[in-house]
Every structure is written in structure tokens, then in C-alpha cells.
Write an enzyme that holds these catalytic residues in place. Structure first.
Site, PDB file in Angstrom:
ATOM      1  N   HIS A 122       5.299 -13.022   7.231  1.00 11.65           N
ATOM      2  CA  HIS A 122       5.517 -11.609   6.869  1.00 11.65           C
ATOM      3  C   HIS A 122       6.716 -11.510   5.947  1.00 11.65           C
ATOM      4  O   HIS A 122       7.647 -12.318   6.037  1.00 11.65           O
ATOM      5  CB  HIS A 122       5.757 -10.751   8.118  1.00 11.65           C
ATOM      6  CG  HIS A 122       5.511  -9.303   7.865  1.00 11.65           C
ATOM      7  ND1 HIS A 122       6.489  -8.455   7.428  1.00 11.65           N
ATOM      8  CD2 HIS A 122       4.379  -8.570   7.945  1.00 11.65           C
ATOM      9  CE1 HIS A 122       5.974  -7.243   7.265  1.00 11.65           C
ATOM     10  NE2 HIS A 122       4.697  -7.280   7.570  1.00 11.65           N
TER      11      HIS A 122
ATOM     12  N   ARG B 256       2.524  -5.477  17.013  1.00 10.71           N
ATOM     13  CA  ARG B 256       1.125  -5.023  16.913  1.00 10.71           C
ATOM     14  C   ARG B 256       0.197  -6.158  17.356  1.00 10.71           C
ATOM     15  O   ARG B 256      -0.828  -5.938  17.988  1.00 10.71           O
ATOM     16  CB  ARG B 256       0.822  -4.573  15.476  1.00 10.71           C
ATOM     17  CG  ARG B 256       1.707  -3.419  15.017  1.00 10.71           C
ATOM     18  CD  ARG B 256       1.571  -3.137  13.536  1.00 10.71           C
ATOM     19  NE  ARG B 256       1.987  -4.273  12.713  1.00 10.71           N
ATOM     20  CZ  ARG B 256       1.886  -4.321  11.390  1.00 10.71           C
ATOM     21  NH1 ARG B 256       1.388  -3.281  10.733  1.00 10.71           N
ATOM     22  NH2 ARG B 256       2.288  -5.389  10.710  1.00 10.71           N
TER      23      ARG B 256
ATOM     24  N   HIS C 218      -2.315  -8.853   1.925  1.00 12.49           N
ATOM     25  CA  HIS C 218      -1.942  -7.621   2.656  1.00 12.49           C
ATOM     26  C   HIS C 218      -3.058  -7.334   3.664  1.00 12.49           C
ATOM     27  O   HIS C 218      -3.370  -8.179   4.487  1.00 12.49           O
ATOM     28  CB  HIS C 218      -1.721  -6.524   1.604  1.00 12.49           C
ATOM     29  CG  HIS C 218      -1.033  -5.283   2.067  1.00 12.49           C
ATOM     30  ND1 HIS C 218      -0.389  -5.170   3.267  1.00 12.49           N
ATOM     31  CD2 HIS C 218      -0.896  -4.060   1.467  1.00 12.49           C
ATOM     32  CE1 HIS C 218       0.123  -3.945   3.387  1.00 12.49           C
ATOM     33  NE2 HIS C 218      -0.190  -3.253   2.313  1.00 12.49           N
TER      34      HIS C 218
ATOM     35  N   SER D 145       0.821  -1.215   0.000  1.00 13.89           N
ATOM     36  CA  SER D 145       0.000   0.000   0.000  1.00 13.89           C
ATOM     37  C   SER D 145       0.852   1.261   0.000  1.00 13.89           C
ATOM     38  O   SER D 145       0.592   2.197  -0.770  1.00 13.89           O
ATOM     39  CB  SER D 145      -0.989   0.011   1.162  1.00 13.89           C
ATOM     40  OG  SER D 145      -0.354  -0.338   2.365  1.00 13.89           O
TER      41      SER D 145
ATOM     42  N   ASP E 123      -2.572  -8.958  11.655  1.00 15.33           N
ATOM     43  CA  ASP E 123      -3.939  -9.356  11.304  1.00 15.33           C
ATOM     44  C   ASP E 123      -4.433 -10.578  12.071  1.00 15.33           C
ATOM     45  O   ASP E 123      -5.615 -10.917  12.001  1.00 15.33           O
ATOM     46  CB  ASP E 123      -4.018  -9.621   9.792  1.00 15.33           C
ATOM     47  CG  ASP E 123      -3.725  -8.363   8.999  1.00 15.33           C
ATOM     48  OD1 ASP E 123      -4.186  -7.294   9.421  1.00 15.33           O
ATOM     49  OD2 ASP E 123      -3.032  -8.438   7.972  1.00 15.33           O
TER      50      ASP E 123
HETATM   51  N1  CMX Z   1       0.616 -19.842   5.479  1.00 18.99           N
HETATM   52  C1  CMX Z   1       1.037 -20.734   4.552  1.00 18.99           C
HETATM   53  N2  CMX Z   1       2.086 -20.532   3.743  1.00 18.99           N
HETATM   54  C2  CMX Z   1       2.790 -19.417   3.921  1.00 18.99           C
HETATM   55  C3  CMX Z   1       2.456 -18.464   4.898  1.00 18.99           C
HETATM   56  C4  CMX Z   1       1.306 -18.706   5.687  1.00 18.99           C
HETATM   57  N3  CMX Z   1       0.871 -17.841   6.608  1.00 18.99           N
HETATM   58  N4  CMX Z   1       3.332 -17.437   4.831  1.00 18.99           N
HETATM   59  C5  CMX Z   1       4.192 -17.746   3.841  1.00 18.99           C
HETATM   60  N5  CMX Z   1       3.850 -18.918   3.298  1.00 18.99           N
HETATM   61  C6  CMX Z   1       4.452 -19.579   2.138  1.00 18.99           C
HETATM   62  C7  CMX Z   1       4.318 -18.657   0.934  1.00 18.99           C
HETATM   63  O1  CMX Z   1       3.010 -18.763   0.343  1.00 18.99           O
HETATM   64  C8  CMX Z   1       5.422 -19.165   0.048  1.00 18.99           C
HETATM   65  O2  CMX Z   1       4.966 -20.362  -0.559  1.00 18.99           O
HETATM   66  P1  CMX Z   1       5.354 -20.724  -2.070  1.00 18.99           P
HETATM   67  O3  CMX Z   1       6.834 -20.871  -2.056  1.00 18.99           O
HETATM   68  O4  CMX Z   1       4.611 -21.972  -2.313  1.00 18.99           O
HETATM   69  O5  CMX Z   1       4.890 -19.568  -2.911  1.00 18.99           O
HETATM   70  C9  CMX Z   1       6.500 -19.531   1.062  1.00 18.99           C
HETATM   71  O6  CMX Z   1       5.835 -19.713   2.321  1.00 18.99           O
HETATM   72  C10 CMX Z   1       7.562 -18.454   1.234  1.00 18.99           C
HETATM   73  O7  CMX Z   1       6.917 -17.231   1.536  1.00 18.99           O
HETATM   74  P2  CMX Z   1       7.648 -16.137   2.440  1.00 18.99           P
HETATM   75  O8  CMX Z   1       8.894 -15.705   1.745  1.00 18.99           O
HETATM   76  O9  CMX Z   1       7.781 -16.619   3.840  1.00 18.99           O
HETATM   77  O10 CMX Z   1       6.553 -14.983   2.478  1.00 18.99           O
HETATM   78  P3  CMX Z   1       6.373 -13.780   1.452  1.00 18.99           P
HETATM   79  O11 CMX Z   1       7.306 -12.682   1.839  1.00 18.99           O
HETATM   80  O12 CMX Z   1       6.404 -14.233   0.044  1.00 18.99           O
HETATM   81  O13 CMX Z   1       4.874 -13.334   1.780  1.00 18.99           O
HETATM   82  C11 CMX Z   1       3.029 -12.895   3.192  1.00 18.99           C
HETATM   83  C12 CMX Z   1       4.531 -12.688   2.966  1.00 18.99           C
HETATM   84  C13 CMX Z   1       2.578 -12.023   4.350  1.00 18.99           C
HETATM   85  C14 CMX Z   1       2.276 -12.494   1.928  1.00 18.99           C
HETATM   86  C15 CMX Z   1       2.792 -14.408   3.523  1.00 18.99           C
HETATM   87  O14 CMX Z   1       3.441 -14.727   4.735  1.00 18.99           O
HETATM   88  C16 CMX Z   1       1.329 -14.765   3.616  1.00 18.99           C
HETATM   89  O15 CMX Z   1       0.710 -15.063   2.588  1.00 18.99           O
HETATM   90  N6  CMX Z   1       0.728 -14.741   4.860  1.00 18.99           N
HETATM   91  C17 CMX Z   1      -0.691 -14.977   5.018  1.00 18.99           C
HETATM   92  C18 CMX Z   1      -1.465 -13.732   4.665  1.00 18.99           C
HETATM   93  C19 CMX Z   1      -1.254 -12.616   5.662  1.00 18.99           C
HETATM   94  O16 CMX Z   1      -1.355 -12.825   6.861  1.00 18.99           O
HETATM   95  N7  CMX Z   1      -0.998 -11.405   5.160  1.00 18.99           N
HETATM   96  C20 CMX Z   1      -0.918 -10.211   6.020  1.00 18.99           C
HETATM   97  C21 CMX Z   1       0.483  -9.620   6.128  1.00 18.99           C
HETATM   98  C22 CMX Z   1       0.452  -8.340   6.934  1.00 18.99           C
HETATM   99  C23 CMX Z   1      -0.152  -7.223   6.144  1.00 18.99           C
HETATM  100  O17 CMX Z   1       0.457  -6.775   5.162  1.00 18.99           O
HETATM  101  O18 CMX Z   1      -1.255  -6.813   6.442  1.00 18.99           O
END
Ligand code: CMX
Length: 423
Positions: A309, A318, A263, A233, A364
Site C-alpha cells: 500500500h 478492512r 488500485h 480515485s 483487496d
Molecule cells: N508485490 C510485488 N511488488 C510490490 C508489491 C507487491 N504487492 N507492492 C509493492 N511492490 C514493489 C513495487 O512494485 C515497487 O517496485 P519497483 O521499485 O520495482 O517499481 C516497490 O515494491 C516499492 O513500491 P512501494 O513504495 O512499496 O509501493 P507503491 O506505493 O509504489 O505502490 C501499490 C503501492 C498498492 C500500488 C503496490 O503495493 C502494489 O502494486 N500492490 C499490488 C496491487 C494492489 O494490491 N493494489 C491495491 C491497493 C489498494 C487499493 O488502492 O485498492
């Protein structure tokens, strides 16, 4: 002139001097190499922006202007806004002066309500909120002054004017979206004696006999204010703003990114997930059952919302602040119990699965359970709350970027063929 403008007029020459000095002294220093992996990986970890409002440390989380978040969870959102903008916590006089400006600009033009009423009744609250911001674009002071030939060194003043006018209206717009979208009846007028966060709680119209919802809203709106410059964002909003699109365009653009499930929408997804657990087990399950439920979700190819994250490698402070609030104010609630138990279960499951780089909860994971407990059960609305708060960080960064004369954002993309020959 407001005390805030005076304060920034004092500070901005120093910030400009420091920026010029570091460019003169170290302009050619290399601070990062970029790998092919990063180019294909969402630019993760590439240091390519400057942001002084806040920093996110992998092991400590959000640090606002040098102050770790958990040291200032007691302050009002207005105070954190001034901290983001100026680098200093305001004294009482500066806070009052700023609050009076917010009150002065709190009224929302009637055409906003007409537009929101005309939207399809199953519109997502985020689509309504962001539309409301965009439709007010014609109010932009920056747009008008730019057309009249505003000088570059004064851009920030007009951006600040827009920022204050916009942020002042967001609680009323958010509450209006809530009442229109969920058929809660007439809009509720602001109470000009209340602070910005408490007023939002008041305009929602959710019964709040012990004023805990007001307390929670202040905390909520304070905690989500900023998360440095590279998140979806902030980065999208700042990129749009760098084209000198005014804050109405830029904030709306940034918040469209916040509306994504990876996000800001994760708070909605997270509560949905917790309620699924509660329905499935008809209450709060044992840790063994919960562990299996989390594994089933992962094995079906879905993420665990509220965990992981891109930058953090520790429990999000948070999240800690919300859990502390819940522990103080909530007794015997299966939804909050499940959230606490997930914290005991999910990190070890994610570690065992071995994919997520950060197995810990983010902001979240807990926020929705508190909102749900205190009467806001419409979870598709939750990202609007996040947005009201995050707008403060986005506009603060926009004011500073214009004050520093940061040019239009334009990183270079490369082709696959280029990578093959040059990497
Ligand atoms: N559940 C399952 N799998 C997860 C995960 C979770 N909570 N967090 C990461 N992973 C997976 C990713 O999908 C990725 O899988 P692939 O290799 O199959 O694509 C792998 O682990 C590596 O990801 P990462 O490097 O640890 O995480 P990213 O930096 O790519 O993504 C985020 C970060 C937040 C998008 C991811 O952790 C996620 O999808 N979390 C769940 C959604 C969430 O809570 N988002 C809110 C974040 C805070 C905000 O911005 O508001």
C-alpha cells in the site's frame, strides 16, 4: 428540507469559519518539504490536500471522522455515508429520512439500460458502470443551476442533490451491469423495503437463502466507502470536480482510476491469483508450495495483488474485517483457505524480497474470496462493488470542498532542466 440539509446548514458555517481562521492564523506555515524523489515518485507522502471525511494512518489504517474503522463495521453503508458527510453518526430519524431520499431517487432512467445493452458484450463491467454514470450527466442539478447563475456559497447544496440522486441509483446500475454483462436474464426491480446494501444484493439475483449475501454486501459497501483524499480515485474525482464539472463527470472520472490494477482492480486480480493457485495445486497447497508459488510470481516480474500500500504500513483493517466475516460464515472452502494462508506466507516473502515498503495485505486481498464463496464468481465485476461504495466518499468530499470554496486544483509541474538548476 431534509434533515441532512438542515444538519449541514448548521455545520457548514463552522467549517468555513475554522478554515478561514486557520488560513488567517497559519496561512504561511510550512507543513511539508518536497524532494526530487517525491516529484518523480507519484507525489508519495506530499501533504498538499485537506480531507476531513477520513484519514489513513500508516499503523492503524482507515479512520472515519475520528472513528477507527474496526469500531464501526456493524453500521449500514447509509450510516457511514452520513458520517462522512456530517461528521456524526445519524440517529434513527435522520437515518430513516436519508434512506427515504435514497429510495425516492433509486429509479434508473431507461436510456441507461439502452446504452448498456448497446455496449460490446465483452466490455469490462467497470467500463459499463462508468459509462452509465456519465450518460446520466444531463440529469445534473448542479449543471442546470450553475447555468442559471447559482451563487458560489450554495454550490454545495446542488452538489449534494446530485450526490444523493447518483448514489441512490448506483446499486441498481451495478446490479444491472452484472445481469446484462453476464447474461443473467431480466433486470430485477428494487425492493423498496430493503436498505441500500441489501437491495443491491437482492437486485443481483444471486440466491441468498440465509441472507448472508445481504449481510456481506452491507459490510462490503460500508468498508470501501472512503480512504482520504490522495488516492487515485478520490484525487482524480476531486480534481475534475474542482473545475466545477458536476458529480456525474467527476465520479465517473475518479472511478476510471479505480479501474486500474494497482488500485481497485486489484480485487479482481487477487481472486484470479487465488484461483490460479487452487487450479495449479488442485486445492489448497501446503505453505511451502504456496511460498514457492509467490516467489515464482515475483521472479516473473509481477506484483502480488492485494498486498502492499502507498500509505499503510500494517495489515489493512478492512482486510481484518473481511477475514473476520469469513471466519464466522465460511467453513471448508479452499479459496478462503488459500487467502488465509497467503496472509501467513506473503508478508515474509515480500520482506525478504525487500522492495515493497508495506508487506501487509490491503482490502483487496480478502474481499473476492468472500464474494466467490457466496455465489458471485464473475470476478471482473468485483471493482464495480468497490465503486458503488467509494462513490460515497468521493461525493462527500466534493460537497465539503464546494462548501469550503476550495478553488480549482492546479499544482505546479517542473521540467528536468528546472530540477537540475534549482534542486
Ligand atoms: N508485490 C510485488 N511488488 C510490490 C508489491 C507487491 N504487492 N507492492 C509493492 N511492490 C514493489 C513495487 O512494485 C515497487 O517496485 P519497483 O521499485 O520495482 O517499481 C516497490 O515494491 C516499492 O513500491 P512501494 O513504495 O512499496 O509501493 P507503491 O506505493 O509504489 O505502490 C501499490 C503501492 C498498492 C500500488 C503496490 O503495493 C502494489 O502494486 N500492490 C499490488 C496491487 C494492489 O494490491 N493494489 C491495491 C491497493 C489498494 C487499493 O488502492 O485498492
Amino acid at each position: 428540507m431534509s434533515l441532512l440539509i438542515n444538519k449541514l446548514c448548521d455545520k457548514i458555517p463552522d467549517w468555513r469559519y475554522e478554515a478561514k481562521q486557520i488560513i488567517d492564523e497559519k496561512g504561511d506555515s510550512i507543513i511539508n518539504n518536497v524532494t526530487v524523489q517525491q516529484v518523480y515518485g507519484g507525489m508519495r507522502g506530499i501533504k498538499g490536500l485537506v480531507c476531513d471525511t477520513s484519514a489513513v494512518s500508516a499503523d492503524k489504517g482507515l479512520i472515519i471522522r475520528g472513528i477507527p474503522l474496526l469500531e464501526i463495521t456493524h453500521i449500514l453503508p447509509e450510516e457511514v455515508f452520513l458520517l462522512l458527510l456530517t461528521g456524526e453518526l445519524p440517529d434513527e430519524e435522520a437515518l430513516k429520512d436519508f434512506q427515504s431520499q435514497l429510495t425516492e431517487h433509486a429509479d434508473v432512467p431507461n436510456y441507461v439500460w439502452d446504452v448498456l445493452e448497446a455496449m460490446p458484450e465483452d466490455s469490462h463491467p467497470m467500463a459499463m458502470f462508468n459509462t452509465a454514470i456519465l450518460v446520466m450527466e444531463k440529469e445534473s442539478v448542479f449543471h442546470k443551476k450553475y447555468d442559471e447563475g447559482l451563487q458560489k456559497q450554495d454550490y454545495w447544496k446542488a452538489i449534494l442533490e446530485d450526490a444523493i440522486r447518483l448514489v441512490a441509483k448506483l446499486p441498481a446500475i451495478g446490479a444491472g451491469v452484472y445481469r446484462i454483462r453476464f447474461n443473467k436474464g431480466e433486470l430485477i426491480a428494487p425492493d423498496k423495503n430493503l436498505d441500500w446494501g441489501a437491495n443491491f444484493a437482492h437486485m443481483l439475483g444471486i440466491p441468498d437463502p440465509n441472507r448472508i449475501l445481504k449481510k456481506l454486501m452491507r459490510l462490503y459497501l460500508m468498508l470501501h466507502c472512503d480512504h482520504e483524499g490522495g488516492n487515485v480515485s478520490a484525487f482524480s474525482g476531486l480534481t475534475v470536480a474542482s473545475a466545477l464539472s458536476d458529480p456525474y463527470y467527476a465520479v465517473s472520472a475518479g472511478l476510471n482510476g479505480l479501474a486500474g490494477p494497482l488500485h481497485g482492480l486489484a480485487n479482481q486480480e487477487c481472486l484470479k491469483f487465488v484461483l490460479e493457485i487452487k487450479d495449479h495445486f488442485d486445492g489448497s497447497p501446503s505453505k511451502e508450495d504456496l511460498t514457492q508459488f509467490v516467489w515464482d510470481r515475483l521472479n516473473s516480474g509481477r506484483v502480488v495483488p492485494g498486498y502492499g500500500h502507498a500509505v499503510l504500513r500494517c495489515p489493512d483493517p478492512r482486510f481484518t474485517a473481511f477475514i473476520n466475516f469469513g471466519k464466522e460464515n465460511i467453513k471448508d472452502d479452499p479459496v478462503f483457505d488459500i487467502v488465509q494462508n497467503l496472509f501467513d506466507v506473503v508478508p515474509s516473502v515480500l520482506k525478504e524480497q525487500g522492495k515493497a515498503k508495506n508487506p501487509w495485505p490491503n482490502v483487496d486481498a480478502a474481499s473476492g474470496s468472500l464474494l466467490y464463496h457466496f455465489g458471485m464468481t464473475e470476478f471482473s465485476f468485483y471493482t464495480v462493488l468497490f465503486s458503488i461504495s467509494r462513490a460515497m466518499g468521493m461525493v462527500s468530499q466534493m460537497v465539503i470542498n464546494r462548501a469550503l470554496g476550495i478553488p480549482i486544483t492546479r499544482p505546479k509541474s517542473v521540467t528536468y532542466d528546472w530540477l537540475k538548476s534549482n534542486a
